[in-house]
Design a protein around this motif. Structure first.
Motif, PDB file in Angstrom:
ATOM      1  N   PHE A  96      -6.216  10.183  -1.906  1.00 21.71           N
ATOM      2  CA  PHE A  96      -5.224   9.291  -2.502  1.00 21.71           C
ATOM      3  C   PHE A  96      -4.158  10.120  -3.204  1.00 21.71           C
ATOM      4  O   PHE A  96      -2.985   9.836  -3.112  1.00 21.71           O
ATOM      5  CB  PHE A  96      -5.897   8.350  -3.502  1.00 21.71           C
ATOM      6  CG  PHE A  96      -6.450   7.121  -2.863  1.00 21.71           C
ATOM      7  CD1 PHE A  96      -7.630   7.152  -2.159  1.00 21.71           C
ATOM      8  CD2 PHE A  96      -5.770   5.916  -2.973  1.00 21.71           C
ATOM      9  CE1 PHE A  96      -8.133   6.011  -1.561  1.00 21.71           C
ATOM     10  CE2 PHE A  96      -6.263   4.769  -2.385  1.00 21.71           C
ATOM     11  CZ  PHE A  96      -7.447   4.816  -1.681  1.00 21.71           C
ATOM     12  N   LEU A  97      -4.567  11.121  -3.925  1.00 19.91           N
ATOM     13  CA  LEU A  97      -3.601  11.978  -4.601  1.00 19.91           C
ATOM     14  C   LEU A  97      -3.303  13.163  -3.694  1.00 19.91           C
ATOM     15  O   LEU A  97      -3.874  14.238  -3.830  1.00 19.91           O
ATOM     16  CB  LEU A  97      -4.121  12.393  -5.976  1.00 19.91           C
ATOM     17  CG  LEU A  97      -3.909  11.260  -6.990  1.00 19.91           C
ATOM     18  CD1 LEU A  97      -5.141  10.423  -7.164  1.00 19.91           C
ATOM     19  CD2 LEU A  97      -3.426  11.780  -8.302  1.00 19.91           C
ATOM     20  N   ARG A  98      -2.435  12.943  -2.771  1.00 22.71           N
ATOM     21  CA  ARG A  98      -2.146  13.931  -1.732  1.00 22.71           C
ATOM     22  C   ARG A  98      -1.064  14.882  -2.231  1.00 22.71           C
ATOM     23  O   ARG A  98      -1.336  16.031  -2.528  1.00 22.71           O
ATOM     24  CB  ARG A  98      -1.708  13.186  -0.464  1.00 22.71           C
ATOM     25  CG  ARG A  98      -1.570  14.014   0.792  1.00 22.71           C
ATOM     26  CD  ARG A  98      -1.028  13.150   1.933  1.00 22.71           C
ATOM     27  NE  ARG A  98       0.261  12.591   1.640  1.00 22.71           N
ATOM     28  CZ  ARG A  98       1.429  13.142   1.972  1.00 22.71           C
ATOM     29  NH1 ARG A  98       1.456  14.262   2.643  1.00 22.71           N
ATOM     30  NH2 ARG A  98       2.578  12.563   1.656  1.00 22.71           N
ATOM     31  N   HIS A 111      -0.718   9.716   6.651  1.00 22.72           N
ATOM     32  CA  HIS A 111      -1.751  10.697   6.311  1.00 22.72           C
ATOM     33  C   HIS A 111      -3.053  10.014   5.939  1.00 22.72           C
ATOM     34  O   HIS A 111      -4.128  10.432   6.331  1.00 22.72           O
ATOM     35  CB  HIS A 111      -1.275  11.596   5.164  1.00 22.72           C
ATOM     36  CG  HIS A 111      -0.277  12.596   5.635  1.00 22.72           C
ATOM     37  ND1 HIS A 111       1.074  12.387   5.551  1.00 22.72           N
ATOM     38  CD2 HIS A 111      -0.443  13.786   6.248  1.00 22.72           C
ATOM     39  CE1 HIS A 111       1.704  13.417   6.084  1.00 22.72           C
ATOM     40  NE2 HIS A 111       0.820  14.275   6.517  1.00 22.72           N
ATOM     41  N   PHE A 112      -2.919   8.951   5.154  1.00 24.98           N
ATOM     42  CA  PHE A 112      -4.127   8.244   4.732  1.00 24.98           C
ATOM     43  C   PHE A 112      -4.839   7.607   5.929  1.00 24.98           C
ATOM     44  O   PHE A 112      -6.071   7.585   5.988  1.00 24.98           O
ATOM     45  CB  PHE A 112      -3.754   7.177   3.701  1.00 24.98           C
ATOM     46  CG  PHE A 112      -4.951   6.523   3.095  1.00 24.98           C
ATOM     47  CD1 PHE A 112      -5.835   7.263   2.310  1.00 24.98           C
ATOM     48  CD2 PHE A 112      -5.217   5.182   3.295  1.00 24.98           C
ATOM     49  CE1 PHE A 112      -6.957   6.671   1.754  1.00 24.98           C
ATOM     50  CE2 PHE A 112      -6.336   4.588   2.750  1.00 24.98           C
ATOM     51  CZ  PHE A 112      -7.209   5.333   1.968  1.00 24.98           C
ATOM     52  N   SER A 113      -4.066   7.132   6.894  1.00 22.46           N
ATOM     53  CA  SER A 113      -4.675   6.427   8.027  1.00 22.46           C
ATOM     54  C   SER A 113      -5.485   7.371   8.917  1.00 22.46           C
ATOM     55  O   SER A 113      -6.305   6.924   9.711  1.00 22.46           O
ATOM     56  CB  SER A 113      -3.612   5.707   8.851  1.00 22.46           C
ATOM     57  OG  SER A 113      -2.908   6.642   9.630  1.00 22.46           O
ATOM     58  N   PRO A 173       0.808  -1.229   0.000  1.00 18.89           N
ATOM     59  CA  PRO A 173       0.000   0.000   0.000  1.00 18.89           C
ATOM     60  C   PRO A 173       0.838   1.275   0.000  1.00 18.89           C
ATOM     61  O   PRO A 173       1.920   1.321   0.575  1.00 18.89           O
ATOM     62  CB  PRO A 173      -0.817  -0.125   1.299  1.00 18.89           C
ATOM     63  CG  PRO A 173      -0.920  -1.599   1.530  1.00 18.89           C
ATOM     64  CD  PRO A 173       0.378  -2.187   1.018  1.00 18.89           C
ATOM     65  N   LYS A 174       0.306   2.285  -0.646  1.00 14.96           N
ATOM     66  CA  LYS A 174       0.877   3.642  -0.740  1.00 14.96           C
ATOM     67  C   LYS A 174       2.164   3.715  -1.568  1.00 14.96           C
ATOM     68  O   LYS A 174       2.982   4.611  -1.385  1.00 14.96           O
ATOM     69  CB  LYS A 174       1.143   4.264   0.664  1.00 14.96           C
ATOM     70  CG  LYS A 174       0.036   4.146   1.675  1.00 14.96           C
ATOM     71  CD  LYS A 174      -1.341   4.279   1.144  1.00 14.96           C
ATOM     72  CE  LYS A 174      -1.815   5.636   0.784  1.00 14.96           C
ATOM     73  NZ  LYS A 174      -3.230   5.606   0.300  1.00 14.96           N
ATOM     74  N   SER A 175       2.303   2.776  -2.483  1.00 17.40           N
ATOM     75  CA  SER A 175       3.512   2.745  -3.305  1.00 17.40           C
ATOM     76  C   SER A 175       3.264   3.145  -4.754  1.00 17.40           C
ATOM     77  O   SER A 175       4.168   3.036  -5.584  1.00 17.40           O
ATOM     78  CB  SER A 175       4.116   1.334  -3.282  1.00 17.40           C
ATOM     79  OG  SER A 175       4.387   0.950  -1.960  1.00 17.40           O
ATOM     80  N   GLY A 176       2.031   3.553  -5.068  1.00 19.19           N
ATOM     81  CA  GLY A 176       1.736   3.944  -6.449  1.00 19.19           C
ATOM     82  C   GLY A 176       0.679   3.073  -7.115  1.00 19.19           C
ATOM     83  O   GLY A 176       0.568   3.049  -8.347  1.00 19.19           O
ATOM     84  N   THR A 177      -0.120   2.400  -6.315  1.00 19.57           N
ATOM     85  CA  THR A 177      -1.124   1.474  -6.834  1.00 19.57           C
ATOM     86  C   THR A 177      -2.092   2.140  -7.814  1.00 19.57           C
ATOM     87  O   THR A 177      -2.261   1.678  -8.945  1.00 19.57           O
ATOM     88  CB  THR A 177      -1.967   0.918  -5.647  1.00 19.57           C
ATOM     89  OG1 THR A 177      -1.119   0.687  -4.544  1.00 19.57           O
ATOM     90  CG2 THR A 177      -2.716  -0.333  -6.052  1.00 19.57           C
ATOM     91  N   ILE A 178      -2.721   3.216  -7.373  1.00 19.51           N
ATOM     92  CA  ILE A 178      -3.769   3.776  -8.242  1.00 19.51           C
ATOM     93  C   ILE A 178      -3.142   4.514  -9.426  1.00 19.51           C
ATOM     94  O   ILE A 178      -3.771   4.673 -10.460  1.00 19.51           O
ATOM     95  CB  ILE A 178      -4.801   4.635  -7.478  1.00 19.51           C
ATOM     96  CG1 ILE A 178      -4.250   5.992  -7.092  1.00 19.51           C
ATOM     97  CG2 ILE A 178      -5.333   3.919  -6.252  1.00 19.51           C
ATOM     98  CD1 ILE A 178      -5.386   6.965  -6.766  1.00 19.51           C
TER      99      ILE A 178
HETATM  100  N1  LIG Z   1       0.120  10.255 -10.846  1.00 20.45           N
HETATM  101  C1  LIG Z   1       0.777  10.147  -9.695  1.00 20.45           C
HETATM  102  N2  LIG Z   1       2.047  10.613  -9.582  1.00 20.45           N
HETATM  103  C2  LIG Z   1       2.717  10.525  -8.418  1.00 20.45           C
HETATM  104  N3  LIG Z   1       2.205   9.979  -7.288  1.00 20.45           N
HETATM  105  C3  LIG Z   1       0.946   9.514  -7.348  1.00 20.45           C
HETATM  106  C4  LIG Z   1       0.177   9.551  -8.540  1.00 20.45           C
HETATM  107  N4  LIG Z   1      -1.023   8.992  -8.279  1.00 20.45           N
HETATM  108  C5  LIG Z   1      -1.016   8.625  -6.991  1.00 20.45           C
HETATM  109  N5  LIG Z   1       0.155   8.939  -6.428  1.00 20.45           N
HETATM  110  C6  LIG Z   1       0.548   8.817  -5.011  1.00 20.45           C
HETATM  111  O1  LIG Z   1       0.570   7.467  -4.582  1.00 20.45           O
HETATM  112  C7  LIG Z   1       0.262   7.423  -3.171  1.00 20.45           C
HETATM  113  C8  LIG Z   1      -0.919   6.514  -2.946  1.00 20.45           C
HETATM  114  O2  LIG Z   1      -0.444   5.210  -3.093  1.00 20.45           O
HETATM  115  P1  LIG Z   1      -1.382   3.995  -3.525  1.00 20.45           P
HETATM  116  O3  LIG Z   1      -2.167   4.332  -4.718  1.00 20.45           O
HETATM  117  O4  LIG Z   1      -0.487   2.812  -3.581  1.00 20.45           O
HETATM  118  O5  LIG Z   1      -2.357   3.882  -2.269  1.00 20.45           O
HETATM  119  S1  LIG Z   1      -3.256   2.618  -1.938  1.00 20.45           S
HETATM  120  O6  LIG Z   1      -2.378   1.526  -1.556  1.00 20.45           O
HETATM  121  O7  LIG Z   1      -4.033   2.283  -3.118  1.00 20.45           O
HETATM  122  O8  LIG Z   1      -4.088   3.057  -0.800  1.00 20.45           O
HETATM  123  C9  LIG Z   1      -0.045   8.853  -2.743  1.00 20.45           C
HETATM  124  O9  LIG Z   1       1.202   9.385  -2.274  1.00 20.45           O
HETATM  125  P2  LIG Z   1       1.307  10.641  -1.295  1.00 20.45           P
HETATM  126  O10 LIG Z   1       0.880  11.839  -2.092  1.00 20.45           O
HETATM  127  O11 LIG Z   1       2.754  10.724  -0.916  1.00 20.45           O
HETATM  128  O12 LIG Z   1       0.426  10.390  -0.110  1.00 20.45           O
HETATM  129  C10 LIG Z   1      -0.467   9.460  -4.074  1.00 20.45           C
HETATM  130  O13 LIG Z   1      -0.403  10.855  -4.116  1.00 20.45           O
END
Ligand SMILES: Nc1ncnc2c1ncn2[C@@H]1O[C@H](COP(=O)(O)OS(=O)(=O)O)[C@@H](OP(=O)(O)O)[C@H]1O
Length: 291
Positions: free
Chosen positions: A248-250, A134-136, A45-50
């Motif tokens: 998610f896009l913080r 932050h997400f939590s 989680p929080k590694s770039g999934t979405i």
């Molecule tokens: N397009 C793009 N570019 C750069 N970073 C991006 C992008 N999309 C999502 N994110 C960042 O990914 C973080 C969320 O991670 P996940 O999508 O893996 O979350 S989750 O596991 O599905 O809950 C979260 O990181 P943080 O901003 O550091 O909190 C998102 O902002």
């Protein structure tokens, strides 16, 4: 099995998100029939999934790229371990695209025939932890009020996704069993187009230069944040009752951990990281100015 709280559920040594969990399905994961052209994005989680859900949507679906379709990215690249009524995996046309946070030992054994493709996306764990903290606060996986409290749970693996070290090391140590490519979040930040070409090469997809321009542009943080099909605002609101937008896009940056961790916390983290990741061959980027 262990019922930790209303948000976390431990199954076979791994913490799942309780809402939306179908334990009957989890029991059958090993035997789930894999097709040769299935594609899995695997992340902690929080590694770039979405982000990668969006990237696959842009690569595979013309209408997503051209903005003529309005399906949310998660519907085309659903979470494998959290199926719902919209995602009958058996009926889905090929190639099926999936997202998962599963550890290597819980994925279907059919992935070990090395035909289906897996992209493992990893990010430096200090940014993972800060993003997660932050997400939590919005979604308690688990809930904590300080980074110190969250760091303790994160480093003990008492969070959705369990221990970060186990996740990445488990997948990497068993990589020879799978058709897997490891991709780094920070590389995508540094060189989105070049990284996108690597993804396409691995997936055997060829895009025209014009299409690639669109893919790169729509995968950029600023543009994705405004895309209601990809930014998860609706999902948080509809499925989890979270009203605020843009969770998610913080920030989507590299090195944000420096704004939240104290010098002492950072040193403590480093010690634990070095102990756990000694001899681990993949490199990490902790700061955008690093080479
Ligand atoms: N397009 C793009 N570019 C750069 N970073 C991006 C992008 N999309 C999502 N994110 C960042 O990914 C973080 C969320 O991670 P996940 O999508 O893996 O979350 S989750 O596991 O599905 O809950 C979260 O990181 P943080 O901003 O550091 O909190 C998102 O902002």
């Amino acid at each position: 099995m262990e019922d930790i709280d209303s948000f976390l559920f431990k199954f076979k040594g791994y913490y799942f998100c309780r809402p939306g969990l179908d334990i009957g399905f989890l029991e059958t994961l090993n035997d789930f029939e894999i097709r040769e052209d299935d594609v899995f994005i695997v992340t902690y989680p929080k590694s770039g999934t979405i982000w990668f859900q969006q990237i696959l949507n842009l690569i595979y679906f013309d209408e997503h790229r051209k903005n003529t379709g309005n399906l949310e990215t998660v519907l085309r690249v659903p979470y494998f371990e959290y199926p719902n009524e919209n995602t009958d995996f058996v009926k889905r046309p090929s190639p099926r695209l999936f997202t998962t946070h599963l550890p290597y030992y819980l994925v279907p054994s059919g992935l070990k025939n090395k035909k289906a493709k897996i992209i493992y996306v990893y990010r430096n764990p200090k940014d993972v932890m800060c993003s997660y903290f932050h997400f939590s606060k919005k979604m308690p996986l688990p809930a904590t009020s300080t980074i110190e409290e969250f760091m303790k749970l994160f480093l003990e693996g008492k969070v959705l996704g369990s221990l970060w070290f186990d996740h990445i090391k488990g997948w990497h140590e068993h990589k020879s069993l799978f058709n897997i490519e490891f991709m780094m979040y920070e590389e995508f930040k540094k060189d989105l187009r070049g990284s996108m070409l690597k993804v396409c090469k691995f997936l055997g997809k060829e895009l025209s230069d014009e299409d690639m321009d669109v893919v790169v542009s729509q995968a950029m943080f600023e543009n994705m944040k405004l895309d209601p099909r990809a930014n998860y605002d609706n999902i948080l609101k509809d499925q989890f009752g979270i009203q605020e937008k843009g969770h998610f896009l913080r920030k989507g940056t590299v090195g944000d951990w420096k704004n939240y961790m104290t010098v002492e916390q950072n040193e403590r983290f480093d010690k634990i990281f070095q102990k756990n990741m000694k001899d681990f061959p993949l490199k990490f980027i902790w700061d955008m100015n690093e080479e």
